[in-house]
Design an enzyme around this catalytic site. Structure first.
Site, mmCIF file in Angstrom:
data_model
loop_
_atom_site.group_PDB
_atom_site.id
_atom_site.type_symbol
_atom_site.label_atom_id
_atom_site.label_comp_id
_atom_site.label_asym_id
_atom_site.label_seq_id
_atom_site.Cartn_x
_atom_site.Cartn_y
_atom_site.Cartn_z
ATOM 1 N N TYR A 239 0.835 -1.198 0.000
ATOM 2 C CA TYR A 239 0.000 0.000 0.000
ATOM 3 C C TYR A 239 0.874 1.253 0.000
ATOM 4 O O TYR A 239 1.935 1.282 0.628
ATOM 5 C CB TYR A 239 -0.912 0.020 1.214
ATOM 6 C CG TYR A 239 -1.952 -1.068 1.211
ATOM 7 C CD1 TYR A 239 -2.997 -1.054 0.297
ATOM 8 C CD2 TYR A 239 -1.888 -2.116 2.134
ATOM 9 C CE1 TYR A 239 -3.946 -2.051 0.290
ATOM 10 C CE2 TYR A 239 -2.842 -3.116 2.138
ATOM 11 C CZ TYR A 239 -3.867 -3.080 1.209
ATOM 12 O OH TYR A 239 -4.808 -4.081 1.211
ATOM 13 N N TYR A 291 2.600 -24.227 2.331
ATOM 14 C CA TYR A 291 2.805 -23.979 0.904
ATOM 15 C C TYR A 291 2.666 -25.309 0.191
ATOM 16 O O TYR A 291 3.634 -26.003 -0.063
ATOM 17 C CB TYR A 291 4.178 -23.338 0.650
ATOM 18 C CG TYR A 291 4.243 -21.896 1.071
ATOM 19 C CD1 TYR A 291 3.921 -20.878 0.178
ATOM 20 C CD2 TYR A 291 4.589 -21.548 2.377
ATOM 21 C CE1 TYR A 291 3.955 -19.551 0.575
ATOM 22 C CE2 TYR A 291 4.623 -20.218 2.783
ATOM 23 C CZ TYR A 291 4.308 -19.231 1.881
ATOM 24 O OH TYR A 291 4.340 -17.919 2.273
#
Length: 323
Positions: A239, A291
């Site tokens: 951001y 993962y």
């Protein structure tokens, strides 16, 4: 709640915990209770609203769910100083197969150890977690340095592998390797290496440390940015500076580029796997639970049994997988 029937009896169920998202911060004793359906962004937001000198060492993606992240370990930018998210879990509320509600004392240390890294879905329903907040300085520093293939990148990556582990534990430097699809002088150069860093201190302290221990990277004052810890959360999530903290409450995840791009990236990863094969686990090849590696094997939608699951299960759980 959805039930899935298999050849095994009784059928199993998948419980969606998305609406269990309560977070209770206790600054006085530096702890918090957070339910499994909350996201990392919601946890970080709640901490920041209560304290400017506390944080939590977990991942950089705000939309990631607490339950899966904590029960799979939980890597983040403060891992070198404070360890994994799971290392900072001090209690939990778990419902076992008999419907009993257990805490750390009643479940026992073996089960409490297992749910902090072994995957929460394997042992019961973990409703909430008690975590230990960590102290963060009022000012932290970040930098990002991008290097193309013709900028001694290979040498820098090699040097980073030897230096990073010996740096002060307040300093975290990761590598991000990505395809930038850049064309220069008629030749396509696809790779860029980014040195991405968080330092729990001021920019002056960071510069002094880097110039003494990793001068090859060439870090300069103008590359460093000082900010608060919660601003660093936004920084690593991608951001822009000055963005409202409310973005951390957004649960939407957007996927771009489509099937062709996904297939290209999967092909690239398999090429990397092939290259690294001699350096990683084998006989059997194994993987980190959070993962998932689909090439190791998956359950079929029907007729799944523990015996069939053993094919891939031992590659994630090793000797802890029981038939």
């Amino acid at each position: 709640m959805r039930a899935y029937h298999t050849s095994a009896k009784p059928p199993f169920i998948i419980i969606d915990l998305v609406n269990l998202q309560s977070i209770h911060i206790k600054v006085d004793d530096e702890t918090a209770w957070v339910q499994s359906g909350a996201t990392l962004g919601e946890l970080y937001y709640s901490i920041a609203k209560k304290s400017g000198i506390h944080g939590f060492p977990a991942g950089i993606c705000p939309s990631v769910g607490i339950g899966g992240h904590f029960s799979g370990g939980g890597f983040g930018t403060m891992v070198r100083k404070y360890g994994l998210a799971a290392d900072n879990v001090i209690d939990a509320c778990l419902v076992d197969v008999n419907g009993s509600i257990l805490d750390r004392e009643t479940m026992g240390e073996d089960l409490f150890w297992a749910i902090r890294g072994g995957g929460g879905a394997s042992f019961g329903v973990i409703v909430s977690w008690k975590i230990k907040l960590v102290r963060v300085p009022p000012v932290v520093s970040v930098f990002n340095i991008d290097k193309k293939l013709d900028q001694r990148t290979t040498e820098l990556v090699h040097r980073w592998q030897y230096v990073a582990q010996q740096l002060h534990k307040d300093l975290f430097i990761r590598l991000v390797i990505q395809d930038v699809n850049e064309v220069t002088k008629g030749q396509k150069k696809t790779l860029q290496v980014s040195f991405n860093s968080l330092f729990l201190g001021t920019a002056d302290e960071l510069l002094s440390l880097m110039h003494n221990r990793f001068p090859e990277l060439g870090l300069q004052a103008e590359t460093c940015t000082e900010m608060s810890w919660i601003e660093s959360v936004l920084y690593f999530a991608g951001y822009p500076r000055g963005q409202s903290l409310d973005v951390l409450l957004n649960r939407t995840v957007q996927y771009k580029n489509g099937v062709r791009a996904s297939n290209r990236h999967i092909h690239w990863m398999r090429m990397l796997y092939s290259y690294m094969k001699q350096y990683v686990s084998h006989s059997p090849r194994a993987a980190y639970l959070n993962y998932r590696d689909l090439d190791l094997g998956t359950n079929q939608q029907a007729n799944t049994s523990n015996l069939k699951a053993k094919v891939w299960g031992k590659k994630y759980f090793k000797g802890n997988f029981k038939v």
